[in-house]
Write a protein that holds these residues in place. Structure first.
Motif, short mmCIF file in Angstrom:
data_model
loop_
_atom_site.label_atom_id
_atom_site.label_comp_id
_atom_site.label_asym_id
_atom_site.label_seq_id
_atom_site.Cartn_x
_atom_site.Cartn_y
_atom_site.Cartn_z
N TYR A 66 63.60 56.31 64.85
CA TYR A 66 64.24 56.40 63.75
C TYR A 66 65.65 56.94 63.44
O TYR A 66 66.67 56.42 63.25
N LYS A 67 65.66 58.11 64.43
CA LYS A 67 67.34 58.85 64.88
C LYS A 67 68.07 57.87 65.44
O LYS A 67 69.39 57.65 65.23
N MET A 70 69.30 55.55 62.65
CA MET A 70 70.23 56.40 61.97
C MET A 70 71.69 56.24 62.76
O MET A 70 72.73 56.27 62.03
N TYR A 73 73.17 52.96 62.55
CA TYR A 73 73.65 52.61 61.07
C TYR A 73 74.81 53.09 60.50
O TYR A 73 75.74 52.73 59.87
N LYS A 74 75.08 54.53 61.39
CA LYS A 74 76.61 54.99 61.14
C LYS A 74 77.76 54.28 61.65
O LYS A 74 78.77 54.52 61.30
N GLU A 107 69.16 54.34 54.49
CA GLU A 107 69.40 55.72 54.94
C GLU A 107 68.38 56.59 54.46
O GLU A 107 67.68 57.56 55.12
N VAL A 110 64.81 55.86 55.85
CA VAL A 110 64.62 56.34 57.21
C VAL A 110 64.48 58.00 57.11
O VAL A 110 63.68 58.39 57.81
N LYS A 111 65.21 58.69 56.33
CA LYS A 111 65.21 60.15 56.36
C LYS A 111 63.95 60.64 55.90
O LYS A 111 63.32 61.48 56.47
N GLU A 130 65.68 67.37 56.44
CA GLU A 130 65.82 65.98 56.24
C GLU A 130 65.87 65.63 54.92
O GLU A 130 66.59 64.76 54.53
#
Length: 561
Positions: A66-67, A70, A73-74, A107, A110-111, A130
């Motif tokens: 998941y990280k 992320m 995604y950024k 986002e 996912v967090k 989180e």
């Protein structure tokens, strides 16, 4: 794309998590169609793989994946972001970690999934970090509920209350939020005021619906009564609810738990057994049931209960508390390790701390017992934690601290005869405090004339001060209504002290008929047999010196009870 995404979704929907994980590895390693949409598709595919790992309970791997999503995604170009978000909003996807049908990464979602993994790993601080990264406006019902639990675990009670209140504004039927708010001190009126007043599906306002069926308000009131230690009122409300919903396992267990706290052990056992007859695989509250079976010395039922629980789910904290109860008389250290295991599984599991405190007391570790009972009290103060604290402080000869704990119990439970008796118990340990102890015991009996514990304590005071006749007349009033071995043991002790040996023999025998495992009755009978033979029961024999000491210790414990 070489691997169609709908296939991994189908595998997850069918519970084929291992297959979904394997397919996910192919999905995330496939080449993107073009460089512009590459990071977006890669992030989306990583979320699919993370979902497969989450459902397969590989939480560490899921967090890692998941990280990675992320991070990708950024770096997605900003001009693509509105498209992604509009695509997501059109999908109406739930933010549950178990959901996989999305067309783009979100986002906040996912967090939430990362936080859910941390929760499964008992990493509350990381989970909370989180969740706090999600703005309050973006939080959904499951997010508010999780944050309420996390804030409560970390002792941020005001923030926890706000989250639980938000849950009830979304949906008034989140019963665990109702219970949590009650335990955090919110009044029943304030909780009910949170319920939405918008019309339901039938077109009628919720308030009208409640007027015709007030069960939810009654449930709120019952939980608030129990949380404020007004057990009598809570029991009455729960009993009314049980008439409205007969054979409701949850209500039966709630009633049984309260009955266990206030000492209505026989009624509690019946309700636990009724709940098990309706649902043989229930685990909630079964550790409390195990404690009651041990108190009744019903080791046959206790053995069967533990065997059944182990077959249902050997990972639950209730199972380890029940194991601790079973092992207590065989191996105290082993029993203590089981109690510790229950707490490691669930740091908020109160029976784990109660059984741990009792074990530490019996192992002559009163300072450690204080810590265990304090931990239980911080989670939810109830009579058992106060009783444990008083016994622990008295074992440490800290009479002042014991009196403070007992008074604290009396203040928290002004209508509790047991709390009054607890204050009396502390005063009774000091010769100059016996008159005060007598007044507290008598007050407890005025509040609850059927309270045998107060009667036994008052009878003991009568014996200490030489009023054996008063002790006998007091205890004999309870013989008609109580088939209790401790009552017969106390009467036998009084008769033996006044040299009425035949009467003492009859009561020791009655105690053993009620409870063949009664150590107090067995050892008292051994002493009585020596008296009847004209031998001083307190004179140590060469072979039995240690045994006599053990008998004296056991007798003292029985008298305290």
């Amino acid at each position: 794309m070489d691997v169609p995404k709908d296939q991994i979704t189908a595998l997850l929907d069918h519970g084929l998590y291992s297959s979904a994980q394997l397919l996910g590895c192919f999905l995330v390693s496939s080449s993107p169609v073009n460089a512009e949409t590459g990071p977006n598709l890669k992030a989306e595919n990583l979320v699919f793989l993370g979902d497969a790992l989450f459902r397969g309970r590989e939480y560490r791997r899921a967090i890692h994946i998941y990280k990675q999503a992320m991070q990708l995604y950024k770096i997605i170009p900003k001009q693509n972001t509105p498209t992604l978000r509009s695509s997501l909003s059109a999908s109406n996807r739930s933010p549950s970690p178990n959901s996989v049908n999305i067309s783009a990464i979100n986002e906040n979602e996912v967090k939430f999934k990362i936080a859910s993994c941390h929760c499964q790993l008992n990493e509350s601080r990381a989970a909370l970090a989180e969740m706090e990264g999600i703005s309050s406006k973006a939080r959904t019902l499951p997010m508010h509920l999780m944050m309420g639990k996390l804030y409560r675990n970390s002792q941020h009670n005001r923030a926890a209350v706000a989250c639980y209140k938000e849950c009830l504004r979304h949906c008034p039927y989140i019963l665990e939020a109702i219970t949590a708010l009650a335990e955090l001190g919110t009044s029943a009126k304030d909780i009910i005021s949170l319920f939405p007043q918008t019309p339901n599906r039938s077109g009628r306002p919720l308030s009208d619906h409640f007027d015709s069926s007030r069960w939810l308000q009654r449930y709120v009131e019952a939980q608030c009564c129990i949380a404020s230690n007004y057990y009598k009122g809570g029991l009455e409300l729960l009993t009314d609810l049980l008439q409205r919903f007969p054979n409701n396992v949850h209500i039966l267990l709630e009633i049984a738990k309260v009955e266990a706290i206030i000492g209505k052990n026989d009624e509690a056992i019946l309700n636990f057994e009724k709940a098990r007859s309706i649902d043989p695989y229930i685990l909630s509250g079964m550790d409390e049931y195990a404690m009651l079976l041990k108190m009744k010395s019903d080791f046959l039922k206790l053995n069967k209960l533990v065997h059944d629980l182990l077959n249902i789910d050997p990972t639950r904290p209730e199972v380890f508390v029940a194991l601790s109860v079973l092992w207590e008389r065989k191996d105290e250290r082993g029993a203590l390790s089981y109690a510790d295991k229950s707490i490691r599984i669930d740091e908020r599991h109160i029976p784990g701390y109660i059984i741990k405190g009792n074990l530490l007391l019996s192992m002559n570790q009163p300072e450690a017992a204080v810590a265990a009972f304090r931990a239980a009290q911080e989670l939810r103060p109830d009579l058992r934690s106060y009783q444990g604290l008083v016994r622990s402080y008295l074992a440490l000869s800290k009479v002042k601290e014991a009196l403070c704990a007992a008074r604290e119990a009396m203040k928290a439970m002004p209508q509790s005869a047991k709390a009054l008796k607890l204050v009396g118990d502390v005063h009774a340990t000091i010769a100059s405090g016996r008159e005060k102890a007598k007044k507290f015991y008598e007050s407890a009996l005025r509040l609850d004339p059927g309270y045998l514990g107060a009667a036994l304590a008052l009878a003991e005071l009568h014996v200490i001060e030489g009023r054996n006749g008063d002790a006998v007349s007091l205890l004999e009033r309870y013989l008609k209504d109580w088939a209790d071995d401790s009552l017969h043991v106390k009467l036998a002790q009084v008769f033996a002290a006044t040299n009425m040996l035949q009467e003492a023999l009859a009561h020791y025998q009655a105690a053993l008929r009620i409870n063949p495992q009664s150590e107090a009755a067995r050892k008292g009978l051994e002493r009585l047999e020596k008296q009847m033979k004209g031998v001083d029961p307190d004179a140590p024999e060469e072979d039995e010196e240690n045994e006599v000491d053990d008998a004296e210790v056991d007798q003292e414990e029985t008298e305290l009870l």
